[in-house]
Design a protein around this motif. Structure first.
Motif, PDB file in Angstrom:
ATOM      1  N   LEU A   9     -24.874 -21.398   0.768  1.00  0.00           N
ATOM      2  CA  LEU A   9     -25.505 -21.965   1.995  1.00  0.00           C
ATOM      3  C   LEU A   9     -24.759 -21.048   3.225  1.00  0.00           C
ATOM      4  O   LEU A   9     -23.736 -20.976   3.141  1.00  0.00           O
ATOM      5  CB  LEU A   9     -25.031 -23.347   2.084  1.00  0.00           C
ATOM      6  CG  LEU A   9     -25.763 -24.505   1.180  1.00  0.00           C
ATOM      7  CD1 LEU A   9     -25.153 -25.734   1.477  1.00  0.00           C
ATOM      8  CD2 LEU A   9     -27.320 -24.463   1.395  1.00  0.00           C
ATOM      9  N   THR A  11     -25.773 -21.131   7.938  1.00  0.00           N
ATOM     10  CA  THR A  11     -26.797 -21.790   8.745  1.00  0.00           C
ATOM     11  C   THR A  11     -26.895 -20.707  10.020  1.00  0.00           C
ATOM     12  O   THR A  11     -25.762 -20.077  10.198  1.00  0.00           O
ATOM     13  CB  THR A  11     -26.148 -23.292   9.169  1.00  0.00           C
ATOM     14  OG1 THR A  11     -24.878 -23.100   9.542  1.00  0.00           O
ATOM     15  CG2 THR A  11     -26.481 -24.261   8.007  1.00  0.00           C
ATOM     16  N   GLN A  19     -35.179 -16.471   9.453  1.00  0.00           N
ATOM     17  CA  GLN A  19     -36.283 -15.604   8.467  1.00  0.00           C
ATOM     18  C   GLN A  19     -35.661 -14.193   8.413  1.00  0.00           C
ATOM     19  O   GLN A  19     -35.869 -13.615   7.427  1.00  0.00           O
ATOM     20  CB  GLN A  19     -37.546 -15.628   9.406  1.00  0.00           C
ATOM     21  CG  GLN A  19     -38.213 -16.849   9.262  1.00  0.00           C
ATOM     22  CD  GLN A  19     -39.478 -16.947   9.531  1.00  0.00           C
ATOM     23  OE1 GLN A  19     -40.560 -16.090   9.442  1.00  0.00           O
ATOM     24  NE2 GLN A  19     -39.888 -17.915  10.580  1.00  0.00           N
ATOM     25  N   ALA A  22     -32.778 -14.332   5.749  1.00  0.00           N
ATOM     26  CA  ALA A  22     -33.500 -14.539   4.491  1.00  0.00           C
ATOM     27  C   ALA A  22     -34.280 -13.087   3.930  1.00  0.00           C
ATOM     28  O   ALA A  22     -34.178 -12.933   2.742  1.00  0.00           O
ATOM     29  CB  ALA A  22     -34.281 -15.704   4.696  1.00  0.00           C
ATOM     30  N   VAL A  34     -34.420 -17.385  -1.131  1.00  0.00           N
ATOM     31  CA  VAL A  34     -33.925 -17.755   0.128  1.00  0.00           C
ATOM     32  C   VAL A  34     -34.713 -19.036   0.590  1.00  0.00           C
ATOM     33  O   VAL A  34     -36.182 -18.784   0.967  1.00  0.00           O
ATOM     34  CB  VAL A  34     -33.489 -16.974   1.070  1.00  0.00           C
ATOM     35  CG1 VAL A  34     -32.718 -17.818   2.284  1.00  0.00           C
ATOM     36  CG2 VAL A  34     -32.564 -15.905   0.599  1.00  0.00           C
ATOM     37  N   GLN A  35     -34.307 -20.058   0.899  1.00  0.00           N
ATOM     38  CA  GLN A  35     -34.981 -21.354   1.246  1.00  0.00           C
ATOM     39  C   GLN A  35     -34.500 -21.823   2.529  1.00  0.00           C
ATOM     40  O   GLN A  35     -33.304 -22.071   2.724  1.00  0.00           O
ATOM     41  CB  GLN A  35     -35.141 -22.547   0.243  1.00  0.00           C
ATOM     42  CG  GLN A  35     -35.687 -22.135  -1.076  1.00  0.00           C
ATOM     43  CD  GLN A  35     -35.501 -23.283  -2.203  1.00  0.00           C
ATOM     44  OE1 GLN A  35     -34.851 -24.317  -2.088  1.00  0.00           O
ATOM     45  NE2 GLN A  35     -36.195 -23.233  -3.252  1.00  0.00           N
ATOM     46  N   ILE A  36     -35.397 -21.851   3.451  1.00  0.00           N
ATOM     47  CA  ILE A  36     -34.959 -22.106   5.094  1.00  0.00           C
ATOM     48  C   ILE A  36     -35.551 -23.598   5.173  1.00  0.00           C
ATOM     49  O   ILE A  36     -36.663 -24.013   4.884  1.00  0.00           O
ATOM     50  CB  ILE A  36     -35.592 -21.313   5.772  1.00  0.00           C
ATOM     51  CG1 ILE A  36     -35.389 -19.851   5.565  1.00  0.00           C
ATOM     52  CG2 ILE A  36     -35.217 -21.558   7.311  1.00  0.00           C
ATOM     53  CD1 ILE A  36     -36.026 -18.703   6.193  1.00  0.00           C
ATOM     54  N   GLN A  37     -34.816 -24.434   5.928  1.00  0.00           N
ATOM     55  CA  GLN A  37     -34.983 -25.659   6.332  1.00  0.00           C
ATOM     56  C   GLN A  37     -34.188 -25.994   7.759  1.00  0.00           C
ATOM     57  O   GLN A  37     -33.023 -25.549   7.880  1.00  0.00           O
ATOM     58  CB  GLN A  37     -34.821 -26.946   5.374  1.00  0.00           C
ATOM     59  CG  GLN A  37     -33.335 -27.103   5.211  1.00  0.00           C
ATOM     60  CD  GLN A  37     -32.980 -27.597   3.867  1.00  0.00           C
ATOM     61  OE1 GLN A  37     -32.511 -26.974   3.040  1.00  0.00           O
ATOM     62  NE2 GLN A  37     -33.499 -28.694   3.930  1.00  0.00           N
ATOM     63  N   ILE A  39     -32.274 -28.501  10.012  1.00  0.00           N
ATOM     64  CA  ILE A  39     -31.321 -29.564   9.979  1.00  0.00           C
ATOM     65  C   ILE A  39     -30.711 -29.830  11.406  1.00  0.00           C
ATOM     66  O   ILE A  39     -30.862 -29.092  12.267  1.00  0.00           O
ATOM     67  CB  ILE A  39     -29.944 -29.257   8.954  1.00  0.00           C
ATOM     68  CG1 ILE A  39     -29.371 -27.935   9.457  1.00  0.00           C
ATOM     69  CG2 ILE A  39     -30.590 -29.177   7.371  1.00  0.00           C
ATOM     70  CD1 ILE A  39     -27.898 -27.832   9.113  1.00  0.00           C
ATOM     71  N   GLU A  40     -30.133 -31.120  11.367  1.00  0.00           N
ATOM     72  CA  GLU A  40     -29.273 -31.383  12.647  1.00  0.00           C
ATOM     73  C   GLU A  40     -27.937 -31.366  12.333  1.00  0.00           C
ATOM     74  O   GLU A  40     -27.459 -32.011  11.251  1.00  0.00           O
ATOM     75  CB  GLU A  40     -29.721 -32.992  12.991  1.00  0.00           C
ATOM     76  CG  GLU A  40     -29.143 -33.161  14.165  1.00  0.00           C
ATOM     77  CD  GLU A  40     -30.036 -32.540  15.496  1.00  0.00           C
ATOM     78  OE1 GLU A  40     -31.276 -32.025  15.021  1.00  0.00           O
ATOM     79  OE2 GLU A  40     -29.573 -32.715  16.612  1.00  0.00           O
ATOM     80  N   GLU A  54     -30.014 -26.787  13.810  1.00  0.00           N
ATOM     81  CA  GLU A  54     -29.588 -25.322  13.105  1.00  0.00           C
ATOM     82  C   GLU A  54     -30.765 -25.010  11.877  1.00  0.00           C
ATOM     83  O   GLU A  54     -31.311 -25.958  11.452  1.00  0.00           O
ATOM     84  CB  GLU A  54     -28.248 -25.546  12.507  1.00  0.00           C
ATOM     85  CG  GLU A  54     -27.209 -25.393  13.824  1.00  0.00           C
ATOM     86  CD  GLU A  54     -26.015 -25.094  13.008  1.00  0.00           C
ATOM     87  OE1 GLU A  54     -25.353 -23.960  13.317  1.00  0.00           O
ATOM     88  OE2 GLU A  54     -25.530 -25.685  12.022  1.00  0.00           O
ATOM     89  N   ARG A  56     -30.858 -24.005   7.846  1.00  0.00           N
ATOM     90  CA  ARG A  56     -30.108 -23.570   6.814  1.00  0.00           C
ATOM     91  C   ARG A  56     -30.778 -23.012   5.883  1.00  0.00           C
ATOM     92  O   ARG A  56     -32.044 -23.180   5.269  1.00  0.00           O
ATOM     93  CB  ARG A  56     -29.796 -24.935   6.197  1.00  0.00           C
ATOM     94  CG  ARG A  56     -28.791 -24.984   4.901  1.00  0.00           C
ATOM     95  CD  ARG A  56     -28.289 -26.287   4.632  1.00  0.00           C
ATOM     96  NE  ARG A  56     -29.149 -27.315   4.198  1.00  0.00           N
ATOM     97  CZ  ARG A  56     -29.121 -28.603   3.920  1.00  0.00           C
ATOM     98  NH1 ARG A  56     -28.057 -29.121   4.671  1.00  0.00           N
ATOM     99  NH2 ARG A  56     -29.893 -29.293   3.478  1.00  0.00           N
ATOM    100  N   LEU A  58     -30.648 -21.722   1.732  1.00  0.00           N
ATOM    101  CA  LEU A  58     -30.124 -22.033   0.455  1.00  0.00           C
ATOM    102  C   LEU A  58     -30.481 -20.835  -0.332  1.00  0.00           C
ATOM    103  O   LEU A  58     -31.775 -20.461  -0.412  1.00  0.00           O
ATOM    104  CB  LEU A  58     -30.808 -23.170  -0.168  1.00  0.00           C
ATOM    105  CG  LEU A  58     -30.374 -23.531  -1.675  1.00  0.00           C
ATOM    106  CD1 LEU A  58     -28.714 -23.721  -1.671  1.00  0.00           C
ATOM    107  CD2 LEU A  58     -30.927 -24.726  -2.215  1.00  0.00           C
TER     108      LEU A  58
END
Lengths: 106, 106, 106
Positions: A9, A11, A19, A22, A34-37, A39-40, A54, A56, A58
């Motif tokens: 992980l 951020t 991007q 990743a 790579v998985q992007i999401q 978050i707060e 931010e 994140r 994974l």
């Protein structure tokens, strides 16, 4: 045999940075995917409580690529002290594990 | 030496509850940072399938703080049976690991 | 005693597929709960960099159910090579661990 897959992980502060990192990780074969999401994030900085949006990442990679991944990410990451940690997968679907290992060959 | 960092997860029913717990965890030095995100939860309760929006907290802390974190969270958490589980990081960027450890000193 | 809880991840291409798998996993008692969230996936396929929205499932189950969960998920999953990996929880709140174990009894 347990597959030597690793989840990591990190951020960053924007969708664009997320991007860019990743895509770089996959292009450099440091990660299979790579998985992007968004978050707060809540944390303390300079003695005061902070809250920021931010992005994140994974990262799915292999134990064998951790050292190169860490070197590359610390060089590319826009933060002074990037969040970066990892843990091993204990189990994985065999065909998926093979795909991750193949993608992460240097 | 592997850093003794720990990742923990819990969920609550609103953004307000999530922010209150996240801020409390950091203020109490039970976590270095907490990441909040909305998720859709599927589970069985009272014999029927349920689906609800929830807010998930990903908590970055240390093994040394687990016991105090668990005590505090179970006392503060609005649910009767809060979801709370954790797993260790096997690797971390050294400067980040140092920062987490410093933030989590009581 | 460390509870034998397991976290597992998979991804699908739509919210409908995610909900169908999540509900099936809970109905089949292969998971106590499943959390769904949308993510942005970056990976290489057919030699080219891909970027797609996907729905990620975080599955909370037990080590004892891994084999049955994997069999069921690989049979139900719409992808040819589904992402599926897992790792153990090292710690959990006792009442929550008991609930997960109870929900995952066949």
């Amino acid at each position: 045999m347990a597959p030597a897959l690793l989840l990591a992980l990190t951020t960053v502060a924007s969708s664009e940075q997320a991007q860019q990192l990743a895509r770089g990780l996959v292009e450099q074969r440091l990660a299979a995917c790579v998985q992007i999401q968004v978050i707060e994030s809540v944390y303390r900085w300079d003695g005061a409580l902070q809250q920021d949006s931010e992005w994140r990442l994974l990262i799915k990679t292999t134990q064998a690529r951790w050292s190169a991944l860490q070197d590359w990410l610390l060089a590319q990451h826009p933060y002074a002290v990037p969040a970066l940690l990892a843990w091993p997968a204990s189990q994985a679907a065999p065909a998926f594990a093979d795909w991750v290992r193949g993608e992460c060959l240097p």
